[in-house]
Design a protein around this motif. Sequence first.
Motif, short mmCIF file in Angstrom:
data_model
loop_
_atom_site.label_atom_id
_atom_site.label_comp_id
_atom_site.label_asym_id
_atom_site.label_seq_id
_atom_site.Cartn_x
_atom_site.Cartn_y
_atom_site.Cartn_z
N ASP A 102 0.86 -1.19 0.00
CA ASP A 102 0.00 0.00 0.00
C ASP A 102 0.89 1.23 0.00
N GLN A 103 0.90 2.03 1.06
CA GLN A 103 1.68 3.25 0.95
C GLN A 103 3.18 3.01 1.05
N GLY A 104 3.59 2.04 1.80
CA GLY A 104 5.01 1.69 1.84
C GLY A 104 5.84 2.70 2.59
N GLY A 105 7.07 2.30 2.89
CA GLY A 105 7.97 3.22 3.55
C GLY A 105 8.92 2.49 4.46
N ARG A 106 8.69 2.54 5.73
CA ARG A 106 9.61 1.96 6.69
C ARG A 106 9.46 0.45 6.71
N ASP A 107 10.56 -0.29 6.74
CA ASP A 107 10.48 -1.74 6.79
C ASP A 107 11.07 -2.24 8.10
N LEU A 143 14.15 4.56 -0.35
CA LEU A 143 14.27 5.50 -1.45
C LEU A 143 13.37 5.07 -2.60
N TYR A 144 12.49 5.97 -3.02
CA TYR A 144 11.64 5.74 -4.18
C TYR A 144 12.34 6.27 -5.43
N THR A 145 12.55 5.38 -6.41
CA THR A 145 13.14 5.75 -7.68
C THR A 145 12.16 5.36 -8.78
N SER A 146 12.57 5.50 -10.03
CA SER A 146 11.65 5.20 -11.13
C SER A 146 12.20 4.12 -12.05
N THR A 147 11.35 3.65 -12.92
CA THR A 147 11.73 2.67 -13.94
C THR A 147 11.87 3.36 -15.29
N ASP A 148 12.26 4.62 -15.29
CA ASP A 148 12.30 5.46 -16.48
C ASP A 148 13.21 4.88 -17.57
N PRO A 149 12.67 4.38 -18.69
CA PRO A 149 13.52 3.80 -19.74
C PRO A 149 14.34 4.84 -20.49
N VAL A 150 13.89 6.09 -20.52
CA VAL A 150 14.63 7.14 -21.23
C VAL A 150 16.02 7.31 -20.63
N LEU A 166 23.95 8.02 -0.63
CA LEU A 166 23.72 6.98 0.37
C LEU A 166 24.91 6.02 0.46
N LEU A 167 25.47 5.68 -0.69
CA LEU A 167 26.63 4.80 -0.70
C LEU A 167 27.85 5.50 -0.11
N GLU A 168 28.05 6.76 -0.47
CA GLU A 168 29.18 7.51 0.07
C GLU A 168 29.08 7.65 1.59
N LYS A 169 27.86 7.81 2.08
CA LYS A 169 27.65 7.96 3.52
C LYS A 169 27.52 6.62 4.25
N LYS A 170 27.57 5.51 3.49
CA LYS A 170 27.48 4.16 4.05
C LYS A 170 26.18 3.97 4.84
N VAL A 171 25.10 4.45 4.26
CA VAL A 171 23.79 4.33 4.88
C VAL A 171 23.02 3.21 4.19
N PRO A 172 22.69 2.12 4.87
CA PRO A 172 21.88 1.06 4.25
C PRO A 172 20.50 1.60 3.89
N PHE A 173 19.95 1.13 2.79
CA PHE A 173 18.64 1.63 2.36
C PHE A 173 17.94 0.58 1.52
N ARG A 174 16.65 0.80 1.33
CA ARG A 174 15.85 -0.05 0.45
C ARG A 174 15.30 0.80 -0.69
N LEU A 207 12.58 10.28 -0.45
CA LEU A 207 13.33 9.60 0.61
C LEU A 207 12.50 9.57 1.89
N LEU A 208 12.43 8.39 2.49
CA LEU A 208 11.85 8.24 3.81
C LEU A 208 12.95 7.78 4.75
N ASN A 209 13.13 8.48 5.84
CA ASN A 209 14.12 8.10 6.86
C ASN A 209 13.41 8.11 8.19
N GLY A 210 12.83 6.94 8.55
CA GLY A 210 11.96 6.92 9.71
C GLY A 210 10.75 7.78 9.46
N THR A 211 10.54 8.78 10.28
CA THR A 211 9.41 9.69 10.10
C THR A 211 9.76 10.89 9.23
N ASN A 212 11.01 11.03 8.83
CA ASN A 212 11.42 12.14 7.97
C ASN A 212 11.13 11.81 6.52
#
Length: 312
Positions: free
Chosen positions: A36-41, A48-55, A70-78, A111-116
């Motif tokens: 449904d709305q998704g976010g915190r797991d 992080l919401y990204t797109s499937t943009d073929p362009v 996120l990679l530079e900061k070594k922050v795990p994400f989905r 980007l969702l980071n907890g409640t942010n």
Amino acid sequence: MALSMMRRAPVKAHPSSTAARCKKFRHVVVQYRSKDQGGRDEKGDVVLYTSTDPVHGGMCPYSQAVIMALLEKKVPFREVKVDLGAKPQEFVELYHSIIPDRGERERVPVLLNGTNRLVDSTTIVEYLAAAYPESGTALMPPDAYTAARVKLFSRYFADHVVPAYHHLVGVSEPAMIEEAKKELMGALACVDEFLALHGAGEGEYAVGPHYGWSMSSQGGEEGASAKPHEHFLMGPFYTTAEVLATPYVARMVQVLPEWRGLDVLAECEGRKLARVAGWMRACLGRPSAQLTGPRKQELVDGLVQWEWSHAV
């Protein structure tokens, strides 16, 4: 509004996928599809919401910049892939829980980071730099004036180089293509001047007048030593300026030789724009750039598809 849990969707491993290439950072990106709305797991706070943009070869440049940060900061994400051509209502509602204007088109990254909750790649990248000061690459200088110069560089690049690139790939008449090439090269010449006016570094890393500047001298950490070719805006120190610009640097270098007959790096060197040429090479040499960007053929195929879809 409460965020529901994410339901994992099976994803086939592919060598060019973000997940496969980011394992070297030891932060495996897993694609999820929201029930449904998704976010915190249940395992991590950052989604992080990204797109499937073929362009853009399946990875829009703005989402790529956030993934790089996120990679530079070594922050795990989905990662949640969203089809922007058929947006799920839950994504629409999520977006407008951040941007209340219903007349604004829903975009990624989100980007969702907890409640942010945040949208806009520049905002998100600068937030990550500030939210995780002790983790990974610093990304933002600790002193106010240097940080302001980094942000000023990003603003100029976004306001002038990015539109010039889009203009060049979007026109088709020979005369318009030549004019668009001049526009882009003019913007890159200004970037070269910007590096000369506002850049830092020392010795072989010096690109501007602020010689001797360093993270440690301003209360920050030096980080790993740079390679000889790494001339970033702040000398050997990698910042948000490079994170935000790199996705478009990669597209210019990879796409334009075949798409518009313009080798940007060679043209810069031919015009004696050594600073911007070296800076672009340094951007492309960064592991976070190499692991996240679409392949050249994916980008070219996306543009061909876009051109056909807009043909009269």
